[in-house]
Design a protein around this motif. Structure first.
Motif, PDB file in Angstrom:
ATOM      1  N   PRO A 121       0.838  -1.205   0.000  1.00 36.41           N
ATOM      2  CA  PRO A 121       0.000   0.000   0.000  1.00 36.41           C
ATOM      3  C   PRO A 121       0.875   1.258   0.000  1.00 36.41           C
ATOM      4  O   PRO A 121       1.981   1.257   0.555  1.00 36.41           O
ATOM      5  N   LEU A 122       0.388   2.320  -0.616  1.00 31.90           N
ATOM      6  CA  LEU A 122       1.129   3.571  -0.641  1.00 31.90           C
ATOM      7  C   LEU A 122       1.125   4.214   0.743  1.00 31.90           C
ATOM      8  O   LEU A 122       0.116   4.183   1.450  1.00 31.90           O
ATOM      9  N   ILE A 123       2.245   4.804   1.114  1.00 27.12           N
ATOM     10  CA  ILE A 123       2.344   5.498   2.400  1.00 27.12           C
ATOM     11  C   ILE A 123       1.698   6.878   2.291  1.00 27.12           C
ATOM     12  O   ILE A 123       1.031   7.347   3.204  1.00 27.12           O
ATOM     13  N   ALA A 124       1.902   7.547   1.177  1.00 29.05           N
ATOM     14  CA  ALA A 124       1.334   8.877   0.948  1.00 29.05           C
ATOM     15  C   ALA A 124       0.728   8.932  -0.447  1.00 29.05           C
ATOM     16  O   ALA A 124       1.184   8.243  -1.356  1.00 29.05           O
ATOM     17  N   ASP A 125      -0.278   9.767  -0.589  1.00 34.19           N
ATOM     18  CA  ASP A 125      -0.899   9.962  -1.892  1.00 34.19           C
ATOM     19  C   ASP A 125       0.070  10.728  -2.783  1.00 34.19           C
ATOM     20  O   ASP A 125       0.517  11.820  -2.422  1.00 34.19           O
ATOM     21  N   PRO A 126       0.455  10.195  -3.935  1.00 33.27           N
ATOM     22  CA  PRO A 126       1.430  10.865  -4.799  1.00 33.27           C
ATOM     23  C   PRO A 126       1.018  12.279  -5.206  1.00 33.27           C
ATOM     24  O   PRO A 126       1.842  13.171  -5.302  1.00 33.27           O
ATOM     25  N   LYS A 127      -0.275  12.495  -5.418  1.00 32.30           N
ATOM     26  CA  LYS A 127      -0.737  13.836  -5.806  1.00 32.30           C
ATOM     27  C   LYS A 127      -0.524  14.836  -4.670  1.00 32.30           C
ATOM     28  O   LYS A 127      -0.101  15.962  -4.901  1.00 32.30           O
ATOM     29  N   ASP A 128      -0.838  14.417  -3.443  1.00 30.02           N
ATOM     30  CA  ASP A 128      -0.626  15.303  -2.293  1.00 30.02           C
ATOM     31  C   ASP A 128       0.857  15.598  -2.108  1.00 30.02           C
ATOM     32  O   ASP A 128       1.241  16.735  -1.824  1.00 30.02           O
ATOM     33  N   ALA A 129       1.700  14.591  -2.241  1.00 30.77           N
ATOM     34  CA  ALA A 129       3.142  14.789  -2.099  1.00 30.77           C
ATOM     35  C   ALA A 129       3.655  15.768  -3.150  1.00 30.77           C
ATOM     36  O   ALA A 129       4.484  16.648  -2.849  1.00 30.77           O
ATOM     37  N   ARG A 130       3.177  15.676  -4.372  1.00 29.69           N
ATOM     38  CA  ARG A 130       3.582  16.578  -5.447  1.00 29.69           C
ATOM     39  C   ARG A 130       3.139  18.012  -5.143  1.00 29.69           C
ATOM     40  O   ARG A 130       3.889  18.963  -5.354  1.00 29.69           O
ATOM     41  N   ARG A 131       1.926  18.160  -4.617  1.00 32.32           N
ATOM     42  CA  ARG A 131       1.438  19.501  -4.252  1.00 32.32           C
ATOM     43  C   ARG A 131       2.298  20.126  -3.155  1.00 32.32           C
ATOM     44  O   ARG A 131       2.613  21.314  -3.200  1.00 32.32           O
ATOM     45  N   ARG A 132       2.671  19.334  -2.155  1.00 30.11           N
ATOM     46  CA  ARG A 132       3.538  19.854  -1.073  1.00 30.11           C
ATOM     47  C   ARG A 132       4.891  20.286  -1.605  1.00 30.11           C
ATOM     48  O   ARG A 132       5.410  21.323  -1.209  1.00 30.11           O
ATOM     49  N   ARG A 133       5.469  19.500  -2.516  1.00 29.88           N
ATOM     50  CA  ARG A 133       6.759  19.882  -3.104  1.00 29.88           C
ATOM     51  C   ARG A 133       6.632  21.159  -3.919  1.00 29.88           C
ATOM     52  O   ARG A 133       7.513  22.016  -3.898  1.00 29.88           O
ATOM     53  N   ALA A 134       5.525  21.318  -4.629  1.00 30.88           N
ATOM     54  CA  ALA A 134       5.315  22.507  -5.454  1.00 30.88           C
ATOM     55  C   ALA A 134       5.173  23.750  -4.578  1.00 30.88           C
ATOM     56  O   ALA A 134       5.658  24.828  -4.943  1.00 30.88           O
ATOM     57  N   LYS A 135       4.530  23.623  -3.430  1.00 29.53           N
ATOM     58  CA  LYS A 135       4.383  24.759  -2.512  1.00 29.53           C
ATOM     59  C   LYS A 135       5.730  25.214  -1.967  1.00 29.53           C
ATOM     60  O   LYS A 135       5.953  26.397  -1.766  1.00 29.53           O
ATOM     61  N   LYS A 136       6.628  24.251  -1.708  1.00 29.28           N
ATOM     62  CA  LYS A 136       7.958  24.584  -1.177  1.00 29.28           C
ATOM     63  C   LYS A 136       8.795  25.329  -2.213  1.00 29.28           C
ATOM     64  O   LYS A 136       9.627  26.152  -1.872  1.00 29.28           O
ATOM     65  N   ALA A 137       8.583  25.033  -3.478  1.00 27.63           N
ATOM     66  CA  ALA A 137       9.406  25.625  -4.549  1.00 27.63           C
ATOM     67  C   ALA A 137       9.014  27.030  -4.906  1.00 27.63           C
ATOM     68  O   ALA A 137       8.265  27.706  -4.420  1.00 27.63           O
TER      69      ALA A 137
END
Length: 93
Positions: free
Chosen positions: A77-93
């Motif tokens: 099973p996935l630990i984190a939703d890939p879409k949510d992880a991508r959104r968090r990385r985009a906010k940091k950038a």
């Protein structure tokens, strides 16, 4: 007598990847191959009812017939939703 084909069954838990090379009868399904491999005794956390399976990264059902040189994969099973992880990385950038 059915022809024999070579396949691989793999599962990658967090600790140590498990990889089993098998020779099975032509017409063997993914579910049968997993059972024959004995991987479920090595990794009792595997639950084929809830965990998806596939061949070379493409999800398949347990009744899919394997072909020569297939790599049957059991997905955790996935630990984190890939879409949510991508959104968090985009906010940091």
């Amino acid at each position: 007598m059915a022809e024999r084909i070579k396949i691989t069954v793999c599962y990658a838990p967090a600790s140590q990847p498990l990889l089993y090379a098998l020779e099975v009868d032509e017409g063997t399904t993914i579910g049968q191959a997993i059972e024959i491999s004995g991987i479920m005794q090595e990794a009792p956390e595997i639950n084929l009812v809830t965990m998806p399976v596939g061949v070379y990264g493409k999800k398949k059902t347990l009744d899919t017939v394997v072909r020569a040189r297939d790599r049957v994969e059991i997905y955790r099973p996935l630990i984190a939703d890939p879409k949510d992880a991508r959104r968090r990385r985009a906010k940091k950038a």
